[in-house]
Design a protein around this motif. Structure first.
Motif, mmCIF file in Angstrom:
data_model
loop_
_atom_site.group_PDB
_atom_site.id
_atom_site.type_symbol
_atom_site.label_atom_id
_atom_site.label_comp_id
_atom_site.label_asym_id
_atom_site.label_seq_id
_atom_site.Cartn_x
_atom_site.Cartn_y
_atom_site.Cartn_z
ATOM 1 N N HIS A 46 42.922 47.688 25.010
ATOM 2 C CA HIS A 46 41.602 47.063 25.096
ATOM 3 C C HIS A 46 40.773 47.781 26.160
ATOM 4 O O HIS A 46 41.180 47.874 27.319
ATOM 5 N N ALA A 85 36.782 48.471 27.861
ATOM 6 C CA ALA A 85 35.386 48.055 28.027
ATOM 7 C C ALA A 85 34.616 49.190 28.681
ATOM 8 O O ALA A 85 35.133 49.913 29.537
ATOM 9 N N GLN A 92 32.354 56.233 23.324
ATOM 10 C CA GLN A 92 33.041 55.522 22.247
ATOM 11 C C GLN A 92 33.563 56.494 21.190
ATOM 12 O O GLN A 92 34.670 56.330 20.666
ATOM 13 N N SER A 100 40.583 48.840 20.981
ATOM 14 C CA SER A 100 39.438 47.950 20.812
ATOM 15 C C SER A 100 38.456 48.266 21.932
ATOM 16 O O SER A 100 38.830 48.240 23.107
ATOM 17 N N VAL A 101 37.208 48.594 21.586
ATOM 18 C CA VAL A 101 36.220 49.019 22.573
ATOM 19 C C VAL A 101 35.024 48.065 22.564
ATOM 20 O O VAL A 101 34.467 47.774 21.504
ATOM 21 N N THR A 102 34.657 47.586 23.751
ATOM 22 C CA THR A 102 33.492 46.712 23.906
ATOM 23 C C THR A 102 32.509 47.380 24.859
ATOM 24 O O THR A 102 32.908 47.843 25.934
ATOM 25 N N TRP A 103 31.243 47.424 24.464
ATOM 26 C CA TRP A 103 30.213 48.067 25.284
ATOM 27 C C TRP A 103 29.337 47.008 25.952
ATOM 28 O O TRP A 103 28.823 46.109 25.297
ATOM 29 N N PHE A 104 29.180 47.133 27.269
ATOM 30 C CA PHE A 104 28.258 46.308 28.053
ATOM 31 C C PHE A 104 27.161 47.211 28.595
ATOM 32 O O PHE A 104 27.440 48.297 29.122
ATOM 33 N N LEU A 137 28.933 42.758 32.312
ATOM 34 C CA LEU A 137 30.397 42.804 32.257
ATOM 35 C C LEU A 137 31.014 41.775 33.198
ATOM 36 O O LEU A 137 31.934 41.043 32.817
ATOM 37 N N GLN A 157 30.722 38.165 31.951
ATOM 38 C CA GLN A 157 31.520 37.853 30.761
ATOM 39 C C GLN A 157 32.984 38.263 30.930
ATOM 40 O O GLN A 157 33.749 38.205 29.972
ATOM 41 N N TYR A 158 33.363 38.640 32.138
ATOM 42 C CA TYR A 158 34.683 39.250 32.311
ATOM 43 C C TYR A 158 35.822 38.273 32.075
ATOM 44 O O TYR A 158 35.841 37.156 32.592
ATOM 45 N N TRP A 202 41.313 43.198 29.533
ATOM 46 C CA TRP A 202 41.114 44.606 29.233
ATOM 47 C C TRP A 202 42.148 45.448 29.967
ATOM 48 O O TRP A 202 42.628 45.094 31.045
#
Length: 235
Positions: A3, A5, A18, A33-37, A43, A46-47, A51
């Motif tokens: 995971h 970020a 990405q 799994s990649v999440t962009w902030f 970040l 919402q942490y 990750w």
């Protein structure tokens, strides 16, 4: 699953990162799994300590990467931090937050791949099991192997490690489910013990680290059997 970020306020850089992550994952057959902030503040707000790797741009408008890292470290001492910057002088500041690496802009895949090789090597050497403890104001990720025992305290639960006590609103049954299959057993109705951290048993007590906990008569036989099974030998 790894995971990841990204906190980066420049869309082209975030998209390029990405792309590099996906390319590396395809080459090495790693599921990611990649999440962009778009900002460090986003970040932090919402942490959730789930990750494995955080890529943080140093210079962002609302909260820079260093401040983002400092705040995250308060609730997640284990996540891997990597800074993205065009100024190598920031590397010294990275020691303050235990950053694993720096990637200089402009991003180049060959250099990125070399960094990822090192990150993956470190990541797979880390403890494989974590629990996320729901404290009053935040969630904390703790390695299962660091936990000595959990104890019922009034209507709360105290999770004890060698360095820290974490108090949270949780039942012992819920904690048992969190560490199921990880070598934990109750020595009485109020204590859940990490069997791998047991240092000895004396009559009706078990030593866990520097602590001595009572073993109740109804649970003694089962506790000692589970301890023996875990350690592979009779004490």
């Amino acid at each position: 699953m790894i995971h990841i970020a990204i906190a980066e306020d420049e869309r082209p850089c975030a998209e390029r990162l990405q792309e590099f992550i996906q390319r590396y994952a395809d080459e090495h057959r790693i599921e990611t799994s990649v999440t962009w902030f778009q900002d460090g503040l986003e970040l932090v707000e919402q942490y959730v300590p789930e990750w494995d790797i955080l890529f943080l741009d140093i210079q962002m408008a609302h909260m820079d990467g260093m401040e983002t890292a400092r705040r995250i470290r308060r609730q997640d001492p284990d996540v891997t931090l990597v800074f993205i910057t065009n100024l190598a002088r920031y590397a010294i500041q990275g020691y303050e937050v235990d950053a694993s690496d720096f990637i200089l802009k402009p991003l180049e895949y060959d250099r990125f791949r070399g960094r990822m090789d090192k990150l993956m090597s470190r990541l797979f050497r880390k403890p494989s099991a974590f629990v996320v403890l729901p404290l009053a104001e935040q969630k904390i990720r703790v390695a299962v192997e660091d936990i000595l025992y959990a104890e019922v305290v009034d209507h709360d639960l105290s999770v004890v490690t060698a360095k820290q006590h974490y108090l949270m609103r949780c039942t012992l049954q819920e904690m048992e489910r969190m560490v199921e299959g990880q070598g934990f057993s109750r020595c009485n109705r109020c204590y859940l013990v990490n069997l791998r951290r047991v240092t000895g048993v004396e009559k009706d007590a078990v030593r866990v680290g520097k602590y001595t906990l009572p073993i109740s008569r109804p649970r003694k036989k089962q506790f000692l059997r589970e301890l023996s099974d875990c350690l592979g030998a009779e004490l």
